[in-house]
Scaffold this motif. Structure first.
Motif, PDB file in Angstrom:
ATOM      1  N   GLU A 130      25.405  30.281  17.760  1.00 28.69           N
ATOM      2  CA  GLU A 130      25.902  28.976  18.619  1.00 28.69           C
ATOM      3  C   GLU A 130      27.235  29.451  19.191  1.00 28.69           C
ATOM      4  O   GLU A 130      27.863  28.861  19.976  1.00 28.69           O
ATOM      5  CB  GLU A 130      25.950  27.739  17.587  1.00 28.69           C
ATOM      6  CG  GLU A 130      24.474  27.254  17.278  1.00 28.69           C
ATOM      7  CD  GLU A 130      24.262  26.209  16.461  1.00 28.69           C
ATOM      8  OE1 GLU A 130      25.375  25.681  15.928  1.00 28.69           O
ATOM      9  OE2 GLU A 130      23.282  25.909  15.946  1.00 28.69           O
ATOM     10  N   ALA A 131      28.100  29.990  18.285  1.00 31.53           N
ATOM     11  CA  ALA A 131      29.549  30.383  18.776  1.00 31.53           C
ATOM     12  C   ALA A 131      29.477  31.495  19.843  1.00 31.53           C
ATOM     13  O   ALA A 131      30.515  31.370  20.197  1.00 31.53           O
ATOM     14  CB  ALA A 131      30.145  30.835  17.492  1.00 31.53           C
ATOM     15  N   VAL A 132      28.452  31.887  20.246  1.00 29.90           N
ATOM     16  CA  VAL A 132      28.714  33.011  21.374  1.00 29.90           C
ATOM     17  C   VAL A 132      28.503  32.262  22.786  1.00 29.90           C
ATOM     18  O   VAL A 132      27.536  31.520  22.881  1.00 29.90           O
ATOM     19  CB  VAL A 132      27.311  33.695  21.225  1.00 29.90           C
ATOM     20  CG1 VAL A 132      27.333  34.579  22.372  1.00 29.90           C
ATOM     21  CG2 VAL A 132      27.485  34.734  19.933  1.00 29.90           C
ATOM     22  N   LYS A 133      29.483  32.498  23.356  1.00 28.70           N
ATOM     23  CA  LYS A 133      29.427  31.966  24.994  1.00 28.70           C
ATOM     24  C   LYS A 133      30.097  32.807  25.607  1.00 28.70           C
ATOM     25  O   LYS A 133      30.926  33.599  25.597  1.00 28.70           O
ATOM     26  CB  LYS A 133      30.819  30.602  24.813  1.00 28.70           C
ATOM     27  CG  LYS A 133      30.590  29.548  23.596  1.00 28.70           C
ATOM     28  CD  LYS A 133      29.315  28.618  24.191  1.00 28.70           C
ATOM     29  CE  LYS A 133      29.144  27.270  23.372  1.00 28.70           C
ATOM     30  NZ  LYS A 133      28.975  27.657  22.071  1.00 28.70           N
ATOM     31  N   PRO A 134      29.411  32.841  27.051  1.00 33.53           N
ATOM     32  CA  PRO A 134      29.914  33.908  27.809  1.00 33.53           C
ATOM     33  C   PRO A 134      31.299  33.421  28.424  1.00 33.53           C
ATOM     34  O   PRO A 134      31.635  32.291  28.658  1.00 33.53           O
ATOM     35  CB  PRO A 134      28.788  33.545  29.121  1.00 33.53           C
ATOM     36  CG  PRO A 134      28.342  32.332  28.869  1.00 33.53           C
ATOM     37  CD  PRO A 134      28.277  31.979  27.350  1.00 33.53           C
ATOM     38  N   TRP A 135      32.134  34.560  28.281  1.00 35.33           N
ATOM     39  CA  TRP A 135      33.526  34.396  28.515  1.00 35.33           C
ATOM     40  C   TRP A 135      34.410  33.703  27.168  1.00 35.33           C
ATOM     41  O   TRP A 135      35.621  33.696  27.535  1.00 35.33           O
ATOM     42  CB  TRP A 135      33.923  33.857  29.645  1.00 35.33           C
ATOM     43  CG  TRP A 135      33.104  34.325  31.187  1.00 35.33           C
ATOM     44  CD1 TRP A 135      32.206  33.860  31.598  1.00 35.33           C
ATOM     45  CD2 TRP A 135      33.647  35.619  31.679  1.00 35.33           C
ATOM     46  NE1 TRP A 135      31.808  34.787  32.474  1.00 35.33           N
ATOM     47  CE2 TRP A 135      32.556  35.952  32.412  1.00 35.33           C
ATOM     48  CE3 TRP A 135      34.545  36.635  31.321  1.00 35.33           C
ATOM     49  CZ2 TRP A 135      32.387  37.270  33.361  1.00 35.33           C
ATOM     50  CZ3 TRP A 135      34.450  37.871  32.200  1.00 35.33           C
ATOM     51  CH2 TRP A 135      33.548  38.169  33.101  1.00 35.33           C
TER      52      TRP A 135
ATOM     53  N   ASP B 177      34.926  34.450  17.495  1.00 36.07           N
ATOM     54  CA  ASP B 177      34.306  33.134  17.186  1.00 36.07           C
ATOM     55  C   ASP B 177      32.995  33.075  16.501  1.00 36.07           C
ATOM     56  O   ASP B 177      33.021  32.141  15.680  1.00 36.07           O
ATOM     57  CB  ASP B 177      34.116  32.525  18.597  1.00 36.07           C
ATOM     58  CG  ASP B 177      35.127  32.195  19.561  1.00 36.07           C
ATOM     59  OD1 ASP B 177      36.260  32.186  19.187  1.00 36.07           O
ATOM     60  OD2 ASP B 177      35.102  32.150  20.786  1.00 36.07           O
ATOM     61  N   ILE B 178      32.487  34.357  16.468  1.00 35.14           N
ATOM     62  CA  ILE B 178      31.046  34.580  15.824  1.00 35.14           C
ATOM     63  C   ILE B 178      31.617  34.381  14.362  1.00 35.14           C
ATOM     64  O   ILE B 178      30.887  33.706  13.617  1.00 35.14           O
ATOM     65  CB  ILE B 178      30.401  35.707  16.108  1.00 35.14           C
ATOM     66  CG1 ILE B 178      29.919  35.777  17.669  1.00 35.14           C
ATOM     67  CG2 ILE B 178      29.281  35.962  15.282  1.00 35.14           C
ATOM     68  CD1 ILE B 178      29.616  37.112  18.084  1.00 35.14           C
ATOM     69  N   GLY B 179      32.375  35.492  13.754  1.00 34.03           N
ATOM     70  CA  GLY B 179      32.757  35.609  12.448  1.00 34.03           C
ATOM     71  C   GLY B 179      33.419  34.246  11.943  1.00 34.03           C
ATOM     72  O   GLY B 179      33.129  33.935  10.680  1.00 34.03           O
ATOM     73  N   ALA B 180      34.410  33.638  12.717  1.00 37.68           N
ATOM     74  CA  ALA B 180      34.863  32.323  12.133  1.00 37.68           C
ATOM     75  C   ALA B 180      33.845  31.410  11.934  1.00 37.68           C
ATOM     76  O   ALA B 180      33.961  30.580  10.772  1.00 37.68           O
ATOM     77  CB  ALA B 180      35.946  31.920  13.249  1.00 37.68           C
ATOM     78  N   ALA B 181      32.765  31.117  12.377  1.00 37.79           N
ATOM     79  CA  ALA B 181      31.686  30.219  12.371  1.00 37.79           C
ATOM     80  C   ALA B 181      30.868  30.431  11.228  1.00 37.79           C
ATOM     81  O   ALA B 181      30.451  29.814  10.565  1.00 37.79           O
ATOM     82  CB  ALA B 181      30.942  30.199  13.771  1.00 37.79           C
ATOM     83  N   ILE B 182      30.779  31.850  11.184  1.00 40.31           N
ATOM     84  CA  ILE B 182      29.864  32.201   9.976  1.00 40.31           C
ATOM     85  C   ILE B 182      30.587  32.167   8.555  1.00 40.31           C
ATOM     86  O   ILE B 182      30.107  31.520   7.614  1.00 40.31           O
ATOM     87  CB  ILE B 182      29.297  33.634  10.082  1.00 40.31           C
ATOM     88  CG1 ILE B 182      28.548  33.734  11.243  1.00 40.31           C
ATOM     89  CG2 ILE B 182      29.028  34.279   8.807  1.00 40.31           C
ATOM     90  CD1 ILE B 182      27.992  35.353  11.612  1.00 40.31           C
ATOM     91  N   GLU B 183      31.629  32.502   8.494  1.00 46.53           N
ATOM     92  CA  GLU B 183      32.651  32.372   7.331  1.00 46.53           C
ATOM     93  C   GLU B 183      33.026  31.017   6.957  1.00 46.53           C
ATOM     94  O   GLU B 183      32.803  30.661   5.798  1.00 46.53           O
ATOM     95  CB  GLU B 183      33.989  33.168   7.413  1.00 46.53           C
ATOM     96  CG  GLU B 183      34.588  33.114   6.157  1.00 46.53           C
ATOM     97  CD  GLU B 183      35.790  34.060   6.319  1.00 46.53           C
ATOM     98  OE1 GLU B 183      36.322  34.676   5.437  1.00 46.53           O
ATOM     99  OE2 GLU B 183      36.841  33.607   7.270  1.00 46.53           O
ATOM    100  N   ALA B 184      33.182  30.029   7.892  1.00 37.15           N
ATOM    101  CA  ALA B 184      33.323  28.681   7.533  1.00 37.15           C
ATOM    102  C   ALA B 184      32.204  28.195   6.914  1.00 37.15           C
ATOM    103  O   ALA B 184      32.204  27.348   6.027  1.00 37.15           O
ATOM    104  CB  ALA B 184      33.871  27.999   8.977  1.00 37.15           C
TER     105      ALA B 184
END
Length: 288
Positions: free
Chosen positions: A176-181, A186-193
């Motif tokens: 869900e954290a993957v956004k074009p541009w 953001d990916i790791g931050a969302a997972i770790e949180a």
């Protein structure tokens, strides 16, 4: 090499550069000049390559579906390996792990406190209450795909079940954290949180990776909070595969086989992996 606006685009679309990737490249150049890390063209897959990678992913998904239909208590991990190997070969494909840096089997099977890279064995029998990650990777016509799933064998403890479920949630938080541009970080931050909010730790030594033309390509995908990282652009394909530990994140590698990693405290670990494509408006999950 400089491409003129009326030349054929570098992506082999057959279109003139000005009608294809010229605006895209100008945006990348602007971001780079502002200090952002941007992907090179060889990380960005062409439409033709994406279609070929999808064909590989279709087989990879079918392999995991077959495992899901057959896995049970009393089955050996060697039997899982044979199931994966035989079906993959029957589809005209090749199991990517077999022989990769001398890995001896066609699939990774990691049970309970094994974090990843478990080696199938005729002596390893699945028992009631086990949790197991089956990690399948496929080469089809030279194109690679990769995904893994967790399986709960028989009557699994509530603690194990919760770990498996939260780990899957971590995967989807990352997707869900993957956004074009947007940014890789953001990916790791969302997972770790999400992992920490549930009392778990994130393995830092292993991560996701670019894939498609090779088994492991750039970029490396961190599953914990760090730098902003590379800009994510349409056409990038990579895996997200968080490994979440019940206890501490520390691990050790099996000294005898040089592959299998274990939690240092002997507590459970779980992993889910999807391979995704960054699109113009979000993501597409290719193998799962």
């Amino acid at each position: 090499m400089k491409i003129n606006r009326n030349d054929e685009c570098w992506c082999n679309s057959g279109l003139k550069y000005k009608k294809c990737h010229m605006e895209f490249d100008e945006k990348l150049k602007s971001l780079k000049e502002r200090g952002f890390e941007v992907p090179s063209h060889n990380i960005i897959k062409t439409k033709e390559q994406i279609e070929k990678i999808k064909e590989s992913a279709k087989i990879n998904n079918a392999v995991l579906d077959l495992v899901a239909e057959n896995i049970k208590a009393g089955m050996t991990t060697e039997e899982i390996d044979k199931l994966v190997h035989d079906f993959t070969i029957s589809q005209g494909a090749i199991p990517a792990p077999l022989g990769y840096h001398d890995f001896p089997k066609s699939v990774c099977t990691s049970i309970n406190d094994e974090i990843c890279h478990g080696i199938p064995s005729p002596d390893r029998v699945l028992k009631d209450g086990d949790i197991i990650n089956v990690d399948v990777s496929t080469i089809y016509n030279g194109y690679y795909s990769d995904a893994s799933r967790m399986f709960m064998i028989g009557n699994v403890s509530e603690e194990a079940k919760r770990l498996v479920e939260v780990t899957k949630e971590c995967l989807y938080k990352g997707i869900e954290a993957v956004k074009p541009w947007g940014h890789l970080g953001d990916i790791g931050a969302a997972i770790e949180a999400h992992a920490k909010a549930n009392g778990y730790s994130v393995v830092e030594e292993f991560g996701g990776h670019g894939i498609g033309l090779e088994f492991h390509e750039d970029p490396f995908v961190y599953h914990y909070k760090g730098a902003k990282g590379m800009v994510l652009v349409p056409g990038m394909i990579f895996t997200i595969e968080p490994m979440i530990n019940q206890g501490d994140a520390d691990l050790y590698i099996d000294a005898d086989n040089g592959w299998t990693s274990y939690t240092d405290d002997g507590k459970l670990s779980a992993q889910w992996e999807h391979m995704i494509l960054v699109t113009e408006d979000g993501v597409e999950i290719l193998s799962k």
